[in-house]
Design a protein around this motif. Sequence first.
Motif, mmCIF file in Angstrom:
data_model
loop_
_atom_site.group_PDB
_atom_site.id
_atom_site.type_symbol
_atom_site.label_atom_id
_atom_site.label_comp_id
_atom_site.label_asym_id
_atom_site.label_seq_id
_atom_site.Cartn_x
_atom_site.Cartn_y
_atom_site.Cartn_z
ATOM 1 N N PHE A 138 1.430 -1.364 0.090
ATOM 2 C CA PHE A 138 -0.439 0.217 0.211
ATOM 3 C C PHE A 138 0.828 1.171 0.069
ATOM 4 C CE2 PHE A 138 -2.644 2.619 2.417
ATOM 5 C CZ PHE A 138 -4.051 2.948 1.511
ATOM 6 N N ILE A 139 0.743 2.032 -0.845
ATOM 7 C CA ILE A 139 1.252 2.924 -1.406
ATOM 8 C C ILE A 139 0.911 4.187 -0.701
ATOM 9 C CG2 ILE A 139 2.403 5.054 -2.466
ATOM 10 C CD1 ILE A 139 3.230 3.223 -4.812
ATOM 11 N N LEU A 140 1.371 4.956 0.673
ATOM 12 C CA LEU A 140 1.032 5.880 1.813
ATOM 13 C C LEU A 140 1.096 7.188 0.426
ATOM 14 C CD1 LEU A 140 1.830 4.967 5.264
ATOM 15 C CD2 LEU A 140 -0.395 4.446 3.702
ATOM 16 N N ASN A 141 2.610 7.733 0.227
ATOM 17 C CA ASN A 141 2.810 8.546 -0.460
ATOM 18 C C ASN A 141 4.040 8.726 -1.086
ATOM 19 O OD1 ASN A 141 5.437 9.273 0.882
ATOM 20 N ND2 ASN A 141 3.531 9.801 2.442
ATOM 21 N N LYS A 142 4.198 9.362 -2.191
ATOM 22 C CA LYS A 142 5.576 8.290 -2.543
ATOM 23 C C LYS A 142 6.720 8.689 -1.925
ATOM 24 C CE LYS A 142 7.643 13.410 -2.937
ATOM 25 N NZ LYS A 142 7.694 15.050 -4.240
ATOM 26 N N ASN A 143 6.815 8.693 -1.004
ATOM 27 C CA ASN A 143 8.160 8.353 -0.555
ATOM 28 C C ASN A 143 7.874 7.071 0.755
ATOM 29 O OD1 ASN A 143 9.073 10.358 -1.176
ATOM 30 N ND2 ASN A 143 8.933 11.784 0.013
ATOM 31 N N LEU A 197 3.414 -14.419 9.553
ATOM 32 C CA LEU A 197 3.149 -13.873 8.716
ATOM 33 C C LEU A 197 4.603 -13.279 8.807
ATOM 34 C CD1 LEU A 197 1.325 -11.303 8.874
ATOM 35 C CD2 LEU A 197 1.380 -10.594 11.000
ATOM 36 N N ASP A 198 4.869 -13.231 7.373
ATOM 37 C CA ASP A 198 6.371 -12.707 7.163
ATOM 38 C C ASP A 198 6.807 -11.565 6.667
ATOM 39 O OD1 ASP A 198 8.336 -14.403 6.636
ATOM 40 O OD2 ASP A 198 8.157 -13.718 5.031
ATOM 41 N N ARG A 199 6.103 -10.648 7.015
ATOM 42 C CA ARG A 199 6.115 -9.542 6.077
ATOM 43 C C ARG A 199 4.403 -8.170 6.806
ATOM 44 N NH1 ARG A 199 10.378 -12.064 4.336
ATOM 45 N NH2 ARG A 199 10.792 -11.723 2.657
ATOM 46 N N VAL A 200 5.662 -7.058 7.552
ATOM 47 C CA VAL A 200 4.710 -5.910 8.050
ATOM 48 C C VAL A 200 5.558 -5.209 8.140
ATOM 49 C CG1 VAL A 200 2.927 -5.845 9.977
ATOM 50 C CG2 VAL A 200 3.828 -7.929 9.243
ATOM 51 N N TYR A 201 6.342 -3.891 7.363
ATOM 52 C CA TYR A 201 7.036 -3.181 7.663
ATOM 53 C C TYR A 201 6.993 -1.950 6.609
ATOM 54 C CZ TYR A 201 9.056 -4.168 2.811
ATOM 55 O OH TYR A 201 9.153 -4.738 1.628
ATOM 56 N N PHE A 202 6.796 -0.678 6.764
ATOM 57 C CA PHE A 202 7.253 0.220 6.742
ATOM 58 C C PHE A 202 8.741 0.796 5.795
ATOM 59 C CE2 PHE A 202 3.675 1.190 9.656
ATOM 60 C CZ PHE A 202 3.022 1.567 9.192
ATOM 61 N N SER A 203 8.024 1.251 4.654
ATOM 62 C CA SER A 203 9.444 1.899 3.393
ATOM 63 C C SER A 203 8.999 3.274 3.250
ATOM 64 C CB SER A 203 9.930 0.302 2.681
ATOM 65 O OG SER A 203 10.920 1.095 1.586
ATOM 66 N N ILE A 204 10.557 4.217 3.908
ATOM 67 C CA ILE A 204 10.446 4.817 3.876
ATOM 68 C C ILE A 204 11.779 5.521 3.241
ATOM 69 C CG2 ILE A 204 10.658 7.154 5.392
ATOM 70 C CD1 ILE A 204 9.312 5.651 7.636
ATOM 71 N N SER A 205 11.535 6.552 1.800
ATOM 72 C CA SER A 205 12.749 6.787 0.554
ATOM 73 C C SER A 205 12.586 8.598 1.320
ATOM 74 C CB SER A 205 12.304 6.307 -0.663
ATOM 75 O OG SER A 205 11.746 4.885 -0.358
ATOM 76 N N ALA A 206 14.036 8.706 1.432
ATOM 77 C CA ALA A 206 13.954 10.334 2.244
ATOM 78 C C ALA A 206 14.930 10.162 0.947
ATOM 79 C CB ALA A 206 14.933 10.759 3.284
ATOM 80 N N ASN A 207 15.640 11.259 0.500
ATOM 81 C CA ASN A 207 16.453 11.966 -0.034
ATOM 82 C C ASN A 207 17.939 11.441 0.396
ATOM 83 O OD1 ASN A 207 15.319 13.628 -1.745
ATOM 84 N ND2 ASN A 207 15.516 15.763 -0.553
ATOM 85 N N LEU A 264 22.070 4.339 2.899
ATOM 86 C CA LEU A 264 22.940 4.691 2.528
ATOM 87 C C LEU A 264 23.206 4.621 1.357
ATOM 88 C CD1 LEU A 264 22.835 8.112 2.732
ATOM 89 C CD2 LEU A 264 25.178 7.584 4.292
ATOM 90 N N PRO A 265 23.084 5.256 0.378
ATOM 91 C CA PRO A 265 23.711 5.409 -0.687
ATOM 92 C C PRO A 265 25.633 6.084 -0.804
ATOM 93 C CG PRO A 265 22.229 6.530 -1.816
ATOM 94 C CD PRO A 265 21.662 5.430 -0.492
ATOM 95 N N ILE A 266 26.597 5.259 -1.352
ATOM 96 C CA ILE A 266 28.249 5.952 -1.712
ATOM 97 C C ILE A 266 28.844 6.086 -2.383
ATOM 98 C CG2 ILE A 266 29.719 6.326 0.423
ATOM 99 C CD1 ILE A 266 28.991 4.969 2.441
ATOM 100 N N GLY A 267 28.823 6.556 -3.232
ATOM 101 C CA GLY A 267 29.739 7.178 -4.437
ATOM 102 C C GLY A 267 29.660 5.521 -5.443
ATOM 103 N N PHE A 268 30.222 5.223 -6.178
ATOM 104 C CA PHE A 268 29.895 4.797 -7.415
ATOM 105 C C PHE A 268 29.588 3.029 -7.046
ATOM 106 C CE2 PHE A 268 31.212 1.906 -10.636
ATOM 107 C CZ PHE A 268 29.783 1.189 -11.321
ATOM 108 N N MET A 269 28.286 2.300 -6.891
ATOM 109 C CA MET A 269 28.340 0.834 -7.037
ATOM 110 C C MET A 269 28.376 0.802 -5.602
ATOM 111 S SD MET A 269 29.447 -0.860 -9.850
ATOM 112 C CE MET A 269 28.738 -2.847 -9.252
ATOM 113 N N GLY A 270 28.794 2.311 -4.117
ATOM 114 C CA GLY A 270 29.042 1.931 -2.381
ATOM 115 C C GLY A 270 27.052 1.835 -2.168
#
Length: 348
Positions: free
Chosen positions: A67-72, A131-141, A189-195
């Motif tokens: 369920f997508i609550l908003n874009k993030n 009950l294998d998945r119950v989670y919120f996913s938050i994508s910030a900058n 947290l992504p870091i540099g090239f493929m990091g």
Amino acid sequence: MKKLISTILILLSFVSIGASASDSFSINGYYKNFFVVYDMSDYAKLDYLSNNTIGMVSSRLRVDSRFILNKNVSFNLSYSIVPRVQDKHLSLIQSGSSNSEIRRYRINDFKPKLYPGNGIAPKKFAVYHNLDRVYFSISANYLDIIIGRQAIAWGSAKSINPTDVFAPYSFDELDSEERLGVDAIRLRLPIGFMGEFDAGYLFGKNFDFDKSAVYLRSKFYAAQTDFSILALGFNENLLIGIDLTRAIGGAGFWMETAIVSPSAPVYIPNYSPPPNNDIYLRSTIGMDYSLSGSTYGSLEYHFNSAGGNNAWDYLTNLNSSAYINGTVYLMGKHYLIPMVSYQITPLV
């Protein structure tokens, strides 16, 4: 049964939401079936075994919803139910569960077996659920935060992953499509090239700190090689791991290694000899190569210093921290694992 009904009602509520907001809600799943035969000739002397060969038919019905609550922010829920027809004595041998289904890192949980209930004599028909998945996913900058029951696993080795201690698959696992969920807070947290920098805290039963885990993991690319370095504390154990993959000629190469410093010695009631709780090393080195357009082969070597060179050492080693807390399950020290696969058709 009340817990099962509650879970079904939750799923039905998501379906109703999806009917009115299909753009923000999705639901899917699958059904699969396994038929397994066990040769129990080595256990023929056990009083409760009447046949050397026993079998099991296991099915799995899984429903995944998002369920997508908003874009993030999104919310994810997955539930599976597993009916099994099996020789009733299998419940005495393996408790109806595979090695990868031991639920270590969950604050609280349903009892795995729906039918028959606890304390009831084993039957040929049993029903398990999860009950294998119950989670919120938050994508910030530049940051992803995942809160709740989710899958966490690492390792480049194909057969045995020394750095994977949360819910590892054993080498004989058939149903390896979905990793068992754990209750955790995770930051990526992504870091540099493929990091990537990855940190998390896994909650033990009833928030017990001694049964919980915390980790820091960094992934980066250098000298045409993917590196991953891991520091992990679990059940009062400390694990330091390194994982690297690269190409050598036309072949792929990987090395996954973990060294573990166990906690204070673990003593089993009514067992006098203290178990071995020395620092132990596990490492898997392997290569793979495409022999032709449809034939693929790989070869791995696994070293397990917690194991024994002789079969009479196996029972003693079972009482060590490596096997009780470290999810080590192989009893020997040295393993050579060859594999060849041939593609008959793109789907077979």
